[in-house]
Enzyme design. Sequence first.
Site, PDB file in Angstrom:
ATOM      1  N   CYS A   1      30.496  33.431  42.386  1.00 27.40           N
ATOM      2  CA  CYS A   1      31.660  34.133  42.805  1.00 27.40           C
ATOM      3  C   CYS A   1      31.320  35.570  43.406  1.00 27.40           C
ATOM      4  CB  CYS A   1      32.672  34.108  41.534  1.00 27.40           C
ATOM      5  SG  CYS A   1      33.354  32.310  41.238  1.00 27.40           S
TER       6      CYS A   1
ATOM      7  N   HIS B   1      36.876  38.241  41.333  1.00 28.46           N
ATOM      8  CA  HIS B   1      37.296  38.261  40.036  1.00 28.46           C
ATOM      9  C   HIS B   1      36.547  39.559  39.384  1.00 28.46           C
ATOM     10  CE1 HIS B   1      33.617  36.733  38.269  1.00 28.46           C
ATOM     11  NE2 HIS B   1      33.872  35.320  38.770  1.00 28.46           N
TER      12      HIS B   1
END
Length: 206
Positions: A182, A155
């Site tokens: 992430c 992301h």
Amino acid sequence: MLTKLANMSTRQKVFSIILIIVILLKIFYGVTFKTGQKIIAAQSKIEKVEGKQITQKTNEKVNWHDPSENKPYPNISDYPNFWIHVSIEKHRVYLMNNKEILYTMLCSPGAAGQETPRGTFSIQAERGEHFYNSQSGEGANYWVSFKDHGIYLFHTVPVDANGNYVVSEAEQLGKASNSHGCIRLSIADAKWFYENVPTGAKVVID
């Protein structure tokens, strides 16, 4: 000099020749030593300059809005053996075709204690344009899942509760491991990733 040598005895001649050789050797090695010192000093200066340049590059501000490279993103449909390699140590995401690097993206993986899992994964079906996690106090845009169906994602750099990008975190892109596990990307890279990387694409993280 030659006339004086001719008038000398054999012993004197030998002694004089030896003396001349010694003097010449001293002169030669003295120059060589001084030259060597200059070369070493010059090398030292070069190393210092190179070190400074490396430091400057490390401290350069990251453009976390734009693509990581000044070239077009690859057309994945042209590469039947497309896959994604994430180097945690180098803070890079490599778009690959077999062993060929097609494109390199800056990234920031998980911080200590919240490390990004290593191994071989696949891009999963879950993806979206925005999320916000109230527990961590952070969210992001253009997310794509690669593990545990919405837990571990690719992301953008993080946003706050109001959807504003967290600049202090974004500026560490490509230089620090500071996510919650992430893989953070620039805004442009994440948007391209979200729109183009197909479900099922192989992801290798090491």
